[in-house]
Design a protein around this motif. Sequence first.
Motif, PDB file in Angstrom:
ATOM      1  N   LEU A  43      92.742 113.357 153.689  1.00  0.00           N
ATOM      2  CA  LEU A  43      92.842 114.201 154.886  1.00  0.00           C
ATOM      3  C   LEU A  43      94.294 114.569 155.178  1.00  0.00           C
ATOM      4  O   LEU A  43      94.611 115.726 155.491  1.00  0.00           O
ATOM      5  CB  LEU A  43      92.228 113.474 156.083  1.00  0.00           C
ATOM      6  CG  LEU A  43      90.713 113.240 156.028  1.00  0.00           C
ATOM      7  CD1 LEU A  43      90.259 112.415 157.225  1.00  0.00           C
ATOM      8  CD2 LEU A  43      89.968 114.578 155.990  1.00  0.00           C
ATOM      9  N   GLY A  44      95.189 113.584 155.064  1.00  0.00           N
ATOM     10  CA  GLY A  44      96.597 113.855 155.318  1.00  0.00           C
ATOM     11  C   GLY A  44      97.205 114.791 154.305  1.00  0.00           C
ATOM     12  O   GLY A  44      98.024 115.647 154.648  1.00  0.00           O
ATOM     13  N   GLY A  45      96.800 114.637 153.032  1.00  0.00           N
ATOM     14  CA  GLY A  45      97.324 115.527 152.003  1.00  0.00           C
ATOM     15  C   GLY A  45      96.909 116.969 152.228  1.00  0.00           C
ATOM     16  O   GLY A  45      97.709 117.890 152.056  1.00  0.00           O
ATOM     17  N   ILE A  46      95.642 117.165 152.612  1.00  0.00           N
ATOM     18  CA  ILE A  46      95.169 118.536 152.904  1.00  0.00           C
ATOM     19  C   ILE A  46      95.938 119.127 154.090  1.00  0.00           C
ATOM     20  O   ILE A  46      96.391 120.278 154.042  1.00  0.00           O
ATOM     21  CB  ILE A  46      93.657 118.521 153.184  1.00  0.00           C
ATOM     22  CG1 ILE A  46      92.887 118.115 151.920  1.00  0.00           C
ATOM     23  CG2 ILE A  46      93.186 119.884 153.679  1.00  0.00           C
ATOM     24  CD1 ILE A  46      91.405 117.889 152.146  1.00  0.00           C
ATOM     25  N   LEU A  58     105.433 111.888 156.276  1.00  0.00           N
ATOM     26  CA  LEU A  58     106.134 111.423 155.082  1.00  0.00           C
ATOM     27  C   LEU A  58     106.355 112.563 154.082  1.00  0.00           C
ATOM     28  O   LEU A  58     107.396 112.613 153.417  1.00  0.00           O
ATOM     29  CB  LEU A  58     105.350 110.292 154.425  1.00  0.00           C
ATOM     30  CG  LEU A  58     105.412 108.944 155.163  1.00  0.00           C
ATOM     31  CD1 LEU A  58     104.424 107.963 154.559  1.00  0.00           C
ATOM     32  CD2 LEU A  58     106.826 108.378 155.110  1.00  0.00           C
ATOM     33  N   VAL A  59     105.401 113.465 153.980  1.00  0.00           N
ATOM     34  CA  VAL A  59     105.602 114.636 153.110  1.00  0.00           C
ATOM     35  C   VAL A  59     106.776 115.459 153.641  1.00  0.00           C
ATOM     36  O   VAL A  59     107.652 115.889 152.874  1.00  0.00           O
ATOM     37  CB  VAL A  59     104.323 115.488 153.027  1.00  0.00           C
ATOM     38  CG1 VAL A  59     104.623 116.841 152.374  1.00  0.00           C
ATOM     39  CG2 VAL A  59     103.248 114.754 152.233  1.00  0.00           C
ATOM     40  N   GLY A  60     106.799 115.689 154.957  1.00  0.00           N
ATOM     41  CA  GLY A  60     107.918 116.425 155.545  1.00  0.00           C
ATOM     42  C   GLY A  60     109.236 115.721 155.319  1.00  0.00           C
ATOM     43  O   GLY A  60     110.245 116.356 154.968  1.00  0.00           O
ATOM     44  N   ALA A  61     109.265 114.406 155.513  1.00  0.00           N
ATOM     45  CA  ALA A  61     110.497 113.649 155.302  1.00  0.00           C
ATOM     46  C   ALA A  61     110.948 113.752 153.846  1.00  0.00           C
ATOM     47  O   ALA A  61     112.146 113.954 153.565  1.00  0.00           O
ATOM     48  CB  ALA A  61     110.281 112.192 155.697  1.00  0.00           C
ATOM     49  N   ALA A 100     102.215 109.491 149.200  1.00  0.00           N
ATOM     50  CA  ALA A 100     101.031 108.711 148.846  1.00  0.00           C
ATOM     51  C   ALA A 100     101.410 107.311 148.384  1.00  0.00           C
ATOM     52  O   ALA A 100     100.775 106.315 148.759  1.00  0.00           O
ATOM     53  CB  ALA A 100     100.243 109.431 147.751  1.00  0.00           C
ATOM     54  N   ALA A 101     102.464 107.216 147.575  1.00  0.00           N
ATOM     55  CA  ALA A 101     102.899 105.916 147.082  1.00  0.00           C
ATOM     56  C   ALA A 101     103.386 105.027 148.223  1.00  0.00           C
ATOM     57  O   ALA A 101     103.110 103.818 148.248  1.00  0.00           O
ATOM     58  CB  ALA A 101     104.003 106.092 146.041  1.00  0.00           C
TER      59      ALA A 101
END
Length: 827
Positions: A766-769, A457-460, A797-798
């Motif tokens: 964990l995913g954010g790191i 999701l961060v990549g998207a 995150a949201a």
Amino acid sequence: MRMKDDLKAALRSFRSSRSFTAAALVVLTLGIGATTAIFSVVDAVVLRGLPFDEHDRLVAVGERYTGPGQSRPPNRDPDALSLVTPQNYADWAAEQRVFESMAAIASGWLTLREPGTEPESLVPQRVTAAFFDVLRVRPAIGRAFTSGNEAAGRDRVAVLSDGLWRRRFGGDPQIVGRMIPLEDLEGGKAATEIAGYEVVGIMPPGFAYPVGAARPTDIWVPYVVPPDHRVRDPHRRSSYLQVVARLKPGVSVQQAQAQMGQIAAALERANPVWNKGNAVGVRPLIDHVVGTRTKSWMLMLLAAVGIVLMIACANIASLLVARASARERDVAVRAALGAERWRLVRQFMLESLLLSAAGTACAIVVAWWGVDLLRASMPEGVPRVSSIALDLRVLAAAAGLALLTGVLFGIVPAIQLSKPDLSNALKDGARTGSSAARQRLRSVLVVAEIALAVVLLVGAALFIGSFVSLMRIDPGFDLNHVLTAQISPRVASRTNPRDFSPELDEIVTRIRGIRGVEHASMIAGGMPLGGSMSSMTITIPGKQIDLNADGGRGISVRRVTADYRETLKIPLRRGRFVDSTDRKSAPRVAVINEAAASKYFPGEDPIGRTVSIDEDRTVVGIVGDVRQTALETAPIPEAYIPLAQSNVPGAELLIRTTGNPYDSVSEVKAAVFGVLPDVPLRNVTTMERVAERWIAQRRLNMMLLGLFGLLGLVIATVGIYGLMAFLVAQRTREIGVRIALGASRTRVIALVLAKASVLVTCGLVLGGIAAWYVSAASKAFLFRLEPTDPRAFAVAAASIALAAFVASIIPARRAASVDPIVALRAE
């Protein structure tokens, strides 16, 4: 026989739990289908070698500019080699000692004009005779031409592709030795001449160079160095040759680079002005064809879809663990009756592999559709696109993927379930029981799903934000409802080309009278977003200009007709634009853009000032900046001069229409043919399509990463829902007791949501790191966005938090509605 019994038992098990089977198949189909489709693209474009003998010995040789002001266009391969001048190629070929053979390749235009048949525009390559030696390929019929044909008067020979031979000549072998009439727009022939070329050979079926081109080469003819390209003219430098070579045995790429570097240094010393800052680059041909940037891009997509597959595997493993709890008593009975642990493991692994195989079969259908869509969506310039397909190699990879995924999501549940606690499992209350270890395993799997989904999701979010930033750029003109086409008349001489500006002006006048045409104009020197430009040195009386600034490019010059600004709706800032009174006999004028005014006349009024470009001209107007080479590049200084005051051998046509631009193509062709008979319209397209070429890769990245992120989010949401529903079912008695003792409905819902929030928080952290470190790999593909942009992390995150809440609230509400009497009675 036991394997057959295990197979029957597995099928019965799937039939008895249809909901589990359907959910698992959907998740596997999406995960494996997406992975297979992306792998087919990466395999065709990046992973496969070139179809030539000892292809690892093939290299590309090109120029690399290392002088001051070096800049590289956006989306350009950082290791790319530039085209080569004929003069330098001749010296390289004479001096080199590291290649078995070395060949030059030039593009061009050829039209096959057989009497009684429709003319056909061919895709030719002009090559030196060593081309066939470098690739170690020979015609299947006839012969190749020789170095003796690389001279004017002896160059009327041609080698046909197998495709052209079959399509145009019906596969007749007697065509070898016959003459075919070819019209050459590049060869410097008289305007009325159609030369006869002798067909000397037919290439083997499947041979193509470049490999996997969208439109394969039709014909190969000898490259003859034009007379004006045999010496180094200090005022003219034309780079248009591709160079390929085959390394000698025992010579490495690094050794070849070292020797060619010495040759380049000697050439620079001998020709300090002409060759200043020009080095030689040598790289493996496969890397040159694919490109470092394309390779990185493809591997990034493969890694992203791999994360989707990992989320799918974690989800299926979680489902299997939940299913194991329902089967614990049955397994305990089998173990108590003497079933060996290996037999139980084999049974459960067989079920996992069957499930994976069924999911892969469905995934291949999805991938088949996806491959067609991806092939059609590939940006222009991606190599070997035509080779993208679900072939045996890709299907074998899919089969391996089925085996791997079956083992990945099946091994841990199989090992756990194969060692039941007989004393607890055989108790009456164990039907709905579950060990703490198994619950922890499901929780770990769900946390892993959430963490992986965060990365996606961060990549998207980053790629969507990058695309939005790009689309917010004002190109400086209105590209809607604009038709473009290239007009390239035949020229009688390359050294003294005829001026076609009167004919081009007459074509514009005729087109303006066509119904539905608002404005029409011509431009020579490269149209906006066309990727090309013509630069000239500019001098201004009384001003000192650094001629080495910007790599010595000078000012970009566009030769235009009077209606050009209105055609593209370029804003006029001051003064006037080129108009119909600016003829050859009128005073010489120029219009500059805001970037040129800011650079050459800072704090001054340029209107009325004299500038010397091709000749002395008076600045009569200032227009807004237009993105000429790409949307990502900043506007550059430009000058517009009247086409009627220039000598132009050809131009590009721009037409603004009131409706669909393509509706006027036939009438536009008639207008052109009425002035220049037998001159076809080439590259007919729209400005929207031209702009699309520059955003195609970013749009595809946005769509694919967005799709992968959505898939990861959906699968992770299903995992959260499944775990919460399972926990509620497991704790029904406890919840009933709590309600009986006075716990409120809100308290029960909060209890379930608290458990979900712990899992989500762990996954987000964990995913954010992981995303913080992984996203750095995407920096080269982002536009006006940093890979650690906090907005992308906040959106991810949201999205996860909202999806987790929706997935948890349903089981939570179900828990709050438990009737304590029913719950206790069930126990």
